[in-house]
Design a protein around this motif. Structure first.
Motif, PDB file in Angstrom:
ATOM      1  N   MET A 111       0.833  -1.201   0.000  1.00  0.00           N
ATOM      2  CA  MET A 111       0.000   0.000   0.000  1.00  0.00           C
ATOM      3  C   MET A 111       0.868   1.251   0.000  1.00  0.00           C
ATOM      4  O   MET A 111       0.568   2.236  -0.677  1.00  0.00           O
ATOM      5  N   TRP A 112       1.955   1.231   0.760  1.00  0.00           N
ATOM      6  CA  TRP A 112       2.882   2.373   0.774  1.00  0.00           C
ATOM      7  C   TRP A 112       3.465   2.604  -0.622  1.00  0.00           C
ATOM      8  O   TRP A 112       3.564   3.742  -1.074  1.00  0.00           O
ATOM      9  N   GLN A 113       3.858   1.514  -1.295  1.00  0.00           N
ATOM     10  CA  GLN A 113       4.434   1.634  -2.631  1.00  0.00           C
ATOM     11  C   GLN A 113       3.426   2.201  -3.622  1.00  0.00           C
ATOM     12  O   GLN A 113       3.762   3.061  -4.442  1.00  0.00           O
ATOM     13  N   LEU A 119       1.796   9.434  -5.912  1.00  0.00           N
ATOM     14  CA  LEU A 119       2.292  10.784  -5.687  1.00  0.00           C
ATOM     15  C   LEU A 119       3.344  11.190  -6.714  1.00  0.00           C
ATOM     16  O   LEU A 119       3.447  12.355  -7.082  1.00  0.00           O
ATOM     17  N   ARG A 120       4.126  10.194  -7.176  1.00  0.00           N
ATOM     18  CA  ARG A 120       5.138  10.455  -8.196  1.00  0.00           C
ATOM     19  C   ARG A 120       4.969   9.418  -9.304  1.00  0.00           C
ATOM     20  O   ARG A 120       5.642   8.388  -9.310  1.00  0.00           O
ATOM     21  N   PRO A 121       4.042   9.648 -10.239  1.00  0.00           N
ATOM     22  CA  PRO A 121       3.740   8.662 -11.274  1.00  0.00           C
ATOM     23  C   PRO A 121       4.975   8.262 -12.060  1.00  0.00           C
ATOM     24  O   PRO A 121       5.820   9.090 -12.391  1.00  0.00           O
ATOM     25  N   ARG A 122       5.033   6.962 -12.343  1.00  0.00           N
ATOM     26  CA  ARG A 122       6.157   6.426 -13.105  1.00  0.00           C
ATOM     27  C   ARG A 122       5.794   6.359 -14.574  1.00  0.00           C
ATOM     28  O   ARG A 122       4.646   6.192 -14.956  1.00  0.00           O
ATOM     29  N   THR A 123       6.811   6.465 -15.419  1.00  0.00           N
ATOM     30  CA  THR A 123       6.592   6.401 -16.862  1.00  0.00           C
ATOM     31  C   THR A 123       7.150   5.125 -17.469  1.00  0.00           C
ATOM     32  O   THR A 123       6.947   4.871 -18.656  1.00  0.00           O
ATOM     33  N   ASP A 124       7.823   4.309 -16.658  1.00  0.00           N
ATOM     34  CA  ASP A 124       8.440   3.088 -17.192  1.00  0.00           C
ATOM     35  C   ASP A 124       7.490   1.903 -17.040  1.00  0.00           C
ATOM     36  O   ASP A 124       7.808   0.911 -16.430  1.00  0.00           O
ATOM     37  N   ALA A 125       6.285   2.026 -17.610  1.00  0.00           N
ATOM     38  CA  ALA A 125       5.317   0.938 -17.553  1.00  0.00           C
ATOM     39  C   ALA A 125       5.829  -0.250 -18.365  1.00  0.00           C
ATOM     40  O   ALA A 125       6.549  -0.083 -19.357  1.00  0.00           O
ATOM     41  N   PRO A 126       5.484  -1.478 -17.989  1.00  0.00           N
ATOM     42  CA  PRO A 126       5.956  -2.633 -18.730  1.00  0.00           C
ATOM     43  C   PRO A 126       5.419  -2.645 -20.151  1.00  0.00           C
ATOM     44  O   PRO A 126       4.314  -2.172 -20.429  1.00  0.00           O
ATOM     45  N   ALA A 127       6.232  -3.154 -21.067  1.00  0.00           N
ATOM     46  CA  ALA A 127       5.826  -3.228 -22.462  1.00  0.00           C
ATOM     47  C   ALA A 127       4.593  -4.108 -22.605  1.00  0.00           C
ATOM     48  O   ALA A 127       4.451  -5.127 -21.946  1.00  0.00           O
ATOM     49  N   ARG A 128       3.684  -3.693 -23.510  1.00  0.00           N
ATOM     50  CA  ARG A 128       2.435  -4.434 -23.693  1.00  0.00           C
ATOM     51  C   ARG A 128       2.691  -5.875 -24.098  1.00  0.00           C
ATOM     52  O   ARG A 128       2.014  -6.794 -23.638  1.00  0.00           O
ATOM     53  N   ALA A 129       3.691  -6.100 -24.923  1.00  0.00           N
ATOM     54  CA  ALA A 129       3.968  -7.451 -25.407  1.00  0.00           C
ATOM     55  C   ALA A 129       4.437  -8.381 -24.296  1.00  0.00           C
ATOM     56  O   ALA A 129       4.353  -9.593 -24.411  1.00  0.00           O
ATOM     57  N   GLY A 248      -0.612   6.750   5.633  1.00  0.00           N
ATOM     58  CA  GLY A 248      -0.907   6.724   7.065  1.00  0.00           C
ATOM     59  C   GLY A 248      -1.473   5.387   7.497  1.00  0.00           C
ATOM     60  O   GLY A 248      -1.105   4.855   8.564  1.00  0.00           O
ATOM     61  N   PHE A 249      -2.354   4.830   6.682  1.00  0.00           N
ATOM     62  CA  PHE A 249      -2.917   3.518   6.986  1.00  0.00           C
ATOM     63  C   PHE A 249      -1.830   2.451   6.983  1.00  0.00           C
ATOM     64  O   PHE A 249      -1.842   1.525   7.808  1.00  0.00           O
ATOM     65  N   ALA A 250      -0.874   2.560   6.056  1.00  0.00           N
ATOM     66  CA  ALA A 250       0.225   1.596   5.995  1.00  0.00           C
ATOM     67  C   ALA A 250       1.051   1.639   7.275  1.00  0.00           C
ATOM     68  O   ALA A 250       1.464   0.601   7.802  1.00  0.00           O
TER      69      ALA A 250
END
Length: 271
Positions: A111-113, A119-129, A248-250
């Protein structure tokens, strides 16, 4: 009355933090009502399952539940949850408590991750394939392949066993798995996960009721309080919920896990 109040707290947490909030249902029952973990697990599962079923129904209405994937995972989870319930009745309370604490720590970390990434979106999403389960561009449905079915089936098996054994619903397993294996949207992942949790709960609660281990005098007010509070909290959830609240819940979950570990190790006696 105490059971209703505790259930209401769980319902509030479910509405504000998502499905992960239900993982605190069992610790609340253990510490506040002095139940053994094997007694508390099916009660927590009943409350979480009812709340999940209500939310999944709304997701079906909105068309965001991938019902075929939910039926595969949920069907396996429903079949295997009774095995977890049976195992919980045979495993001593101390190792069961320690196992639950470990699961709670894992859930808190995930949940923390998720909150940190929000809060800081990542752009290195896994390749669709590289994903086992992809969406058909024509109708938006999952393309069923053997790797996809195997990944979803394994997720359903893990969720079912953990649901019956620890009464945790399994959302902390299902959501990361759907995030890793599919390209579903976040809303669709959560809604599909809730549908699986609802099905898994049927197996676990049914097995506990069949074996006569369900304390209905505690379970019914606890579940009613959970559903009632989650319905009311939906009004304010959109305003106050968010990544910071999840963090906070985490932190709270880590504290509860430490208390459970202390109790399991015999350092904390609950009378």
């Amino acid at each position: 009355m105490m059971s209703f109040v505790l259930g209401s707290l769980v319902g509030l947490l479910l509405a504000l933090t998502g499905a992960g909030g239900g993982i605190l249902a069992v610790p609340l029952l253990v510490f506040a009502l002095h139940l053994g973990l094997a007694q508390a697990a099916p009660i927590g599962l009943l409350a979480v399952g009812l709340a999940a079923a209500m939310a999944a129904t709304l997701g079906l209405r909105d068309g965001i539940v991938r019902y075929r994937a939910a039926m595969l995972m949920g069907g396996l989870a429903m079949l295997l949850a009774p095995l977890g319930v049976a195992a919980a009745q045979r495993v001593p309370n101390t190792p069961l408590t320690i196992a639950f604490a470990a699961v709670l720590l894992l859930s808190a970390w995930r949940m923390w991750q998720r909150a940190r990434h929000a809060l800081r979106p990542r752009t290195d999403a896994p390749a669709r394939a590289a994903l086992p389960c992809v969406l058909d561009a024509r109708d938006g449905r999952l393309v069923w392949t053997r790797p996809c079915a195997q990944a979803l089936a394994a997720t359903g098996v893990a969720a079912g066993v953990l649901s019956g054994l620890l009464g945790v619903g399994g959302g902390f397993v299902i959501v990361p798995a759907l995030t890793r294996f599919t390209e579903l949207s976040a809303r669709s992942i959560v809604a599909t996960s809730l549908a699986v949790i609802a099905l898994a709960s049927i197996g676990g609660v049914g097995a506990a009721a069949w074996k006569g281990t369900m304390a209905w005098d505690i379970a019914l007010p606890f579940a009613i309080g959970s559903v009632f509070a989650s319905l009311l909290a939906r009004v304010i959830a959109a305003r106050v919920a968010g990544p910071r609240l999840q963090q906070g819940f985490a932190i709270v979950s880590v504290g509860v896990a430490i208390l459970l570990l202390a109790r399991g190790a015999g350092w904390l006696a609950v009378r």
